[in-house]
Scaffold this motif. Structure first.
Motif, PDB file in Angstrom:
ATOM      1  N   THR A 189      10.797 -23.847  25.416  1.00 26.25           N
ATOM      2  CA  THR A 189       9.724 -24.649  26.009  1.00 26.25           C
ATOM      3  C   THR A 189       9.235 -24.000  27.301  1.00 26.25           C
ATOM      4  O   THR A 189       8.031 -23.977  27.585  1.00 26.25           O
ATOM      5  CB  THR A 189      10.217 -26.078  26.291  1.00 26.25           C
ATOM      6  N   ARG A 190      10.170 -23.476  28.086  1.00 26.90           N
ATOM      7  CA  ARG A 190       9.783 -22.783  29.320  1.00 26.90           C
ATOM      8  C   ARG A 190       9.002 -21.523  29.008  1.00 26.90           C
ATOM      9  O   ARG A 190       7.981 -21.237  29.647  1.00 26.90           O
ATOM     10  CB  ARG A 190      11.039 -22.401  30.113  1.00 26.90           C
ATOM     11  N   TRP A 191       9.456 -20.772  28.019  1.00 21.32           N
ATOM     12  CA  TRP A 191       8.949 -19.420  27.801  1.00 21.32           C
ATOM     13  C   TRP A 191       7.700 -19.367  26.926  1.00 21.32           C
ATOM     14  O   TRP A 191       6.814 -18.534  27.148  1.00 21.32           O
ATOM     15  CB  TRP A 191      10.057 -18.569  27.188  1.00 21.32           C
ATOM     16  N   CYS A 192       7.609 -20.247  25.942  1.00 18.59           N
ATOM     17  CA  CYS A 192       6.434 -20.203  25.037  1.00 18.59           C
ATOM     18  C   CYS A 192       5.927 -21.611  24.732  1.00 18.59           C
ATOM     19  O   CYS A 192       5.434 -21.868  23.635  1.00 18.59           O
ATOM     20  CB  CYS A 192       6.759 -19.444  23.749  1.00 18.59           C
ATOM     21  N   GLY A 193       6.077 -22.520  25.694  1.00 14.34           N
ATOM     22  CA  GLY A 193       5.557 -23.873  25.512  1.00 14.34           C
ATOM     23  C   GLY A 193       4.053 -23.853  25.299  1.00 14.34           C
ATOM     24  O   GLY A 193       3.354 -22.974  25.807  1.00 14.34           O
ATOM     25  N   GLY A 240       7.352 -28.095  31.456  1.00 14.56           N
ATOM     26  CA  GLY A 240       6.628 -28.162  30.196  1.00 14.56           C
ATOM     27  C   GLY A 240       6.164 -29.557  29.823  1.00 14.56           C
ATOM     28  O   GLY A 240       5.206 -29.717  29.060  1.00 14.56           O
ATOM     29  N   TYR A 241       6.833 -30.574  30.357  1.00 11.80           N
ATOM     30  CA  TYR A 241       6.431 -31.963  30.100  1.00 11.80           C
ATOM     31  C   TYR A 241       5.890 -32.619  31.377  1.00 11.80           C
ATOM     32  O   TYR A 241       5.904 -33.837  31.509  1.00 11.80           O
ATOM     33  CB  TYR A 241       7.621 -32.760  29.567  1.00 11.80           C
ATOM     34  N   ALA A 242       5.437 -31.784  32.302  1.00 10.37           N
ATOM     35  CA  ALA A 242       4.908 -32.235  33.591  1.00 10.37           C
ATOM     36  C   ALA A 242       6.034 -32.783  34.471  1.00 10.37           C
ATOM     37  O   ALA A 242       7.201 -32.420  34.298  1.00 10.37           O
ATOM     38  CB  ALA A 242       3.773 -33.236  33.414  1.00 10.37           C
ATOM     39  N   HIS A 243       5.686 -33.685  35.387  1.00 11.05           N
ATOM     40  CA  HIS A 243       6.649 -34.165  36.371  1.00 11.05           C
ATOM     41  C   HIS A 243       6.066 -35.405  37.019  1.00 11.05           C
ATOM     42  O   HIS A 243       4.859 -35.640  36.982  1.00 11.05           O
ATOM     43  CB  HIS A 243       6.914 -33.069  37.420  1.00 11.05           C
ATOM     44  N   GLY A 244       6.934 -36.217  37.622  1.00 14.12           N
ATOM     45  CA  GLY A 244       6.452 -37.370  38.376  1.00 14.12           C
ATOM     46  C   GLY A 244       6.112 -38.553  37.492  1.00 14.12           C
ATOM     47  O   GLY A 244       6.621 -38.681  36.366  1.00 14.12           O
ATOM     48  N   PRO A 245       5.237 -39.449  37.972  1.00  9.52           N
ATOM     49  CA  PRO A 245       4.932 -40.684  37.241  1.00  9.52           C
ATOM     50  C   PRO A 245       4.382 -40.452  35.839  1.00  9.52           C
ATOM     51  O   PRO A 245       4.549 -41.296  34.964  1.00  9.52           O
ATOM     52  CB  PRO A 245       3.886 -41.368  38.134  1.00  9.52           C
ATOM     53  N   CYS A 274       5.977 -36.708  30.616  1.00  8.53           N
ATOM     54  CA  CYS A 274       5.722 -37.084  29.226  1.00  8.53           C
ATOM     55  C   CYS A 274       6.773 -38.048  28.685  1.00  8.53           C
ATOM     56  O   CYS A 274       7.964 -37.707  28.604  1.00  8.53           O
ATOM     57  CB  CYS A 274       5.685 -35.829  28.364  1.00  8.53           C
ATOM     58  N   LEU A 275       6.324 -39.245  28.300  1.00  6.76           N
ATOM     59  CA  LEU A 275       7.240 -40.239  27.745  1.00  6.76           C
ATOM     60  C   LEU A 275       7.909 -39.743  26.468  1.00  6.76           C
ATOM     61  O   LEU A 275       9.055 -40.061  26.180  1.00  6.76           O
ATOM     62  CB  LEU A 275       6.473 -41.530  27.437  1.00  6.76           C
ATOM     63  N   GLY A 276       7.177 -38.977  25.682  1.00  6.35           N
ATOM     64  CA  GLY A 276       7.689 -38.543  24.391  1.00  6.35           C
ATOM     65  C   GLY A 276       8.559 -37.307  24.440  1.00  6.35           C
ATOM     66  O   GLY A 276       8.950 -36.800  23.380  1.00  6.35           O
TER      67      GLY A 276
END
Length: 386
Positions: free
Chosen positions: A259-263, A322-327, A330-332
């Protein structure tokens, strides 16, 4: 005064190798200016620490301006305003009510469902491989997330082929099929509302439940593209696939590293400020969108050792954004992780001789990338076995 690099989003080098282009900008400054002919400019945070700070800063919020609205019938428009566009108490309320359905524990409970769907899809792949190359994007990575969503929200078996077609249209992005899919998804979600209500519990209105289903469908493109990118990455260097076959306990960490490398997400959803705000030495004004170059922050050498090397044994990959951050994290994410882990594990175990087809070898994979400055994704992933 910060010297801000500029990046043309139509630059062929960017479309071919976004990690290098965004990476050079990161080493020049923590903020870059993205230029999209016909769409104006956008600020982009390029470094990990600054990106985490911005994504958690309530001054930078999502809004309707963060999204392009497709042309859909009037009755569908209320359902297009998802939690991603909301901030403050409204967002907090919906997040609190829906979050229990997307915890890591809930994703683990859903794992047997994912396993059954993956096994069934791979049965079909196995049959097709007997006749030659198979496009894993079309027959595996593409349908998997929508099949999982259908199972979760209670879509009847007879209706699932239509939902799969709608999911393909949504994953493909803007276009006539995308706009046509939305009314069908909304109507299908309305029919599934009682089952969805049981999944999320009390407190959500019917409109909010239907909107959540649309949000799930829209977000389904992330595991689709992540799985396809991961498979391509593992097969480009057979030693990578061999490592995970030999040491399957590495899979959860490997999913984070992949996810970090090829997200697939290169940029976060644009955010806006209410008044002029300083961001790493740059003044952001209310009408100026701000994004994060995920591909750059996920290879920031200030956080990740040897960041341009894929290390499937990495212990630092969990810091990726990869799923953002904070409020708006990503819920999923837990569900996407489970889908990706199950999909890769089953694929590698079941097909020990799986390889990119001659047309899908390394140069071919690069040629099959969709020219999209915001998403790193494939148009096709043909493979062979044996």
């Amino acid at each position: 005064m910060t010297t801000v690099p500029e990046i043309d989003l139509t630059d062929p080098e960017l479309l071919h190798d976004p990690a290098s282009v965004y990476g050079r900008a990161r080493e020049q400054a923590p903020v870059a200016r993205l230029i999209a002919p016909g769409f104006g400019t956008m600020w982009a945070v390029t470094r990990h620490a600054e990106a985490r700070a911005m994504l958690a800063d309530p001054r930078f919020g999502n809004s309707a301006a963060s999204y392009q609205r497709p042309d859909v019938p009037e009755h569908c428009r209320p359902y297009l305003r998802t939690m991603q566009e909301m901030d403050g108490p409204e967002h907090q309320r919906l997040r609190r009510l829906s979050a229990p359905a997307f915890t890591a524990r809930r994703a683990a409970d859903v794992r047997p469902v994912v396993v059954r769907i993956v096994d069934r899809l791979l049965d079909d792949v196995a049959d097709r491989l007997q006749d030659g190359p198979v496009d894993l994007l079309e027959h595996f990575a593409g349908p998997l997330p929508m099949e999982v969503i259908c199972a979760l929200v209670g879509v009847p078996e007879t209706d699932r082929p239509a939902w799969l077609a709608h999911g393909r249209a949504v994953a493909a992005g803007n276009g006539p099929a995308f706009a046509t899919a939305i009314p069908a998804i909304v109507d299908g979600a309305r029919a599934a509302a009682p089952h969805v209500a049981a999944m999320f519990g009390d407190g959500l209105t019917e409109q909010e439940l239907i909107t959540l289903v649309w949000h799930l469908v829209l977000a389904g493109q992330t595991p689709t593209n992540l799985i396809a990118n991961a498979v391509a990455t593992l097969l480009e260097d057979p030693s990578r696939a061999a490592l995970l076959r030999a040491e399957p306990h590495l899979l959860p960490g490997a999913v984070e590293e992949l996810t970090r490398w090829c997200g697939p997400q290169l940029l976060t959803i644009p955010r806006y400020v209410q008044s002029p705000t300083d961001l790493a030495g740059v003044t952001i004004r209310p009408d100026e969108p701000v994004t994060v170059t995920i591909v750059a922050v996920n290879r920031d050498p200030r956080v990740f050792p040897d960041p341009d090397r894929l290390d499937l044994r990495s212990t630092s990959a969990g810091a990726h954004l990869g799923y953002a951050h904070g409020p708006h994290f990503c819920l999923g994410a837990p569900l996407a992780r489970v889908q990706t882990e199950v999909a890769l594990g089953a694929l590698l175990t079941r097909f020990p001789d799986l390889a990119l087809s001659a047309a899908g070898a390394l140069a071919g994979v690069a040629a099959r990338r969709v020219p999209d400055p915001g998403t790193w994704r494939l148009a096709a992933l043909p493979v062979v076995s044996g």
